[in-house]
Design an enzyme around this catalytic site. Sequence first.
Site, short mmCIF file in Angstrom:
data_model
loop_
_atom_site.label_atom_id
_atom_site.label_comp_id
_atom_site.label_asym_id
_atom_site.label_seq_id
_atom_site.Cartn_x
_atom_site.Cartn_y
_atom_site.Cartn_z
CG ASP A 176 -21.43 -20.71 44.42
OD1 ASP A 176 -21.54 -21.53 43.77
OD2 ASP A 176 -20.58 -19.77 44.67
CG HIS A 182 -17.95 -22.04 43.20
ND1 HIS A 182 -18.78 -20.93 43.50
CD2 HIS A 182 -16.73 -21.70 42.91
CE1 HIS A 182 -17.97 -19.98 43.21
NE2 HIS A 182 -16.62 -20.17 42.94
CB SER A 220 -13.77 -18.90 43.78
OG SER A 220 -14.60 -18.80 42.83
#
Length: 719
Positions: free
Chosen positions: A165, A206, A308
Site C-alpha cells: 500500500d 490507507h 479496503s
Amino acid sequence: MCCRRLLHLLLLLLLLLLVPGARQTFAGTRAVRAPDARPLYTNTWAVRVPGGAEHARSIARRHGFINLGRIFEDEDYYYFKHKAVWKRSINPHQMRHRRLEMEPKVTWLQQQVVKRRQKRSFFVPSDPLYHKQWYLNNEIPNDLNVLSAWKRGYTGKGIVITILDDGIEKNHPDLAANYDPDASFDINDNDPDPQPRYNYNDENRHGTRCAGEVAAVANNICGVGVAFNAKIGGVRMLDGEITDVVEARSLSLNPQHIHIYSASWGPEDNGQTVEGPAMLASRAFLKGITNVTTDLRLRCTEKHTGTSASAPLAAGIIALAMEANPALTWRDMQHLVVRASKPLNLKADDWAKNGVGRKVSHHYGYGLLDAGRLVDLATKWLTVHPQRECSIEIIKSPQVISDKLVIKKHINACSGTKNYIRSLEHVEARMSLSYTRRGDLRIYLISPSGTCSNLVDVRPHDASPRGYRDWTFMTIHCWDEDPKGVWTLKIENKGSSRNTGVLSYFKMQLYGTEEDMMARRMKDTVINDCGKWNEDGLCQECRGAFVIFGRHCLSYCPPHYYSVARTLNKTVNGVHKTLAVLACDPCHSSCYSCNGSSQNDCVTCPSFSNYDENQHSCSPPIYPSRSNMNEREDQKHGLYKIAVVLAILIGAPVAVMCCVMSLSWLICRLNIGQAFIVTASATGATEATQLQVHRDTTDEGTGSSETESTYFLTHLDQQ
C-alpha cells in the site's frame, strides 16, 4: 501581383504542414488522444541479464544507469534507473533503449510506464473500538465468527502478513509490538523503511488502516486486529509512480518469510478501464503460487470500509487458518474458503445453486467468510493433489457478433491424458474480439452442469472500440464441478443495433484435480500437538501416527516434503533408549512431491513444470505469458503507424510544393479564371480526405530529442 499572391499561398500551406501551432490556429480545433490513453514513460527499465549480478552492474555502469537490484530474488531481472532521463515523458526514450537492447547479454528489456492505481476505500462511518467492531464481537448474528477461532487459541501467531500500500506507521502503539521489518520495504524510495509520507490531509493513511485491521495488538488504544498475534509488515509502493516493476517487486518481497500479501487496490473503477497485471507482475503472482483498525499519526479511525476493509479482514482470517494448519497451500486455502463461506441473509437477485449444490452470487461469491468454520476445516484438511491444466481451443475461424452469438462445444476435460480433470477449480475463457462499442457487450459462460458465470456485464461508460484483445476472463462459480460435457459461450449486444464485431479467438483453460473433491471425506484431525520440543522450538517427537513438521505434528507430509526416519535418543526412567521417529524433510526445490532430496527423486512437479518419467525430475517452470498477443498486435500497429507517418512527412511537402508550383505557373499563364479555380478547390472537396501531421519534439534532458508523429484523417463535408 499574381506571383506575390502565390508566394503567400505557398508560405501558408508550408506553415500549415510544418508548424503545429499555426495549423491549430488555422483549423480552430484538432483531434487529440484522451490524456489518460497516452502512456507516461518513466526513467526506469526492467532488464533481464542472465549470468549474474556482476554482468548487470557492468552493463548499467557502461550506459549510465543505476542498478537498483534484482526484481525477483532468484531470477536475473534487474531494475535500472537513469537520472538523465525525464521521470515522466509521453515518449519512450529510444536511444537509451536501443543501446541497452544491443548489449549481447541483455535478453529482454522494457521501459516502465506509469500505471494508474486507486486505493480501494469508501469513507462511511465505522468505529474501530472493540465494542463497535460488530464484524468481530458477535453483536450481530451474522458476523465473521472470529470469536470462535480465538476461543480455540488461534490468534495468528507465527504468521507473517505484509500490506502492499502507501506504507504503514510502524511506530503506531497498536502496531509497534507486531511490526516485522523483514516483511517491509519502501519501493517508492528504495529503502527499508515503509513509514508513510505525511502531508496536511493525511492521504497516505490507507496502509496503516489496513494493517490495523489485520494485526492491531489486543488491549490497546484502538480496536483489535483479526490476527492480533500475527507479525505485520508494509510495502510502501502506492505513494509514487506505479509501474510493472513496482508491482512485481512488491508482490515478490521476501517470499520465503512472508505468508500472506494483502493488496486493497487496482485499476480505476471508472467503468472504462480494462487492465490486468503486466508481464512482471503476472510473473510475480505465478512465482508466488508455485514456490508455498488503526489510523495515521498514532490515531484511531471511524472511516475505513468497502473492499479496503474486506481484503485485510480476509487476510487476518486466513492467518488464523494457517496457524491452525501451516501445511496448507494456496489452493487448499481456496478450497477451504469456498467451503467455509455462507450466504446467510446477503441480499442479491442472482443467488443460484451451481452444479454441486452450492449457492453462489456475482455480488457476494460464496458468501460471508466464517472464521470458526475455516479454522475447523483447516485442522481436518488433507492437501489437494497437484493442479492440472487442460487447454481446449474452441473456435478456429472468426465468428460475426451481431445481436447475439452463441458458441457451444463438447469437451472431455483431457480424458485419457495426464491432464485429465475431474473436479474444477478455476476456469479461464481467453478470447480476442473486436466491437464498435465494447461497453454494450454482455458475455456469459455456461458449464455442462448449467452454472452461468457472467464474465462481463454492460459497462455504460465504456465506449471503447478496441474490444478485448487476448483477454483472459476467469470464473470460480463452477468450483468442484465435473467439466465434461457441453460448454456454452454467449455474447449479447445490449446497445445499438448498429453495433458490429467479430470474435476471432476463443480458448478455454481448465484448472483442477483428478480427484473427486465432492466425494472426499474429512479426517478427525490432520494436526496434533507435539510431545517434545528441542531448544530451538522444533518438535522432536509426535504422539501416535503423526510425523514431525517443524513445530507441528501432521498426519502426512505436505507438498515439497517427504517422510524420512530420524533417530531420537531418549531417557525413560533412567534408561537410555534409541527411538526411530518420522519427520518431513524438504524435497529438491524443483519437485512438488518426492521420495527423497535429490532432483531425480521427484514424483510430481509444480505448476508450469514438466515431468521427465525416465529421470524422475522436473523441468524449470515456464510461466505462461498473458499479454503476448497484445504486445505483438501493438508492435505491428506501431510499425504500420510509423511507416505511414514517415510517408506523409516525406511525401506531403514534396507533393504540395509540386502542386503549388504547377498551380502558380498555370495561374500566371492564365490571368483569367483565377478566382474561379480557387473557389472550386475550396467548395468541391466533399469526398476529399485531409491529412494533418502533428509533430511533438520533447527534450528528455539527455542531449537528444525524441519525435512522435501522429496523423489524423478528417472527412471534409460540403460546407
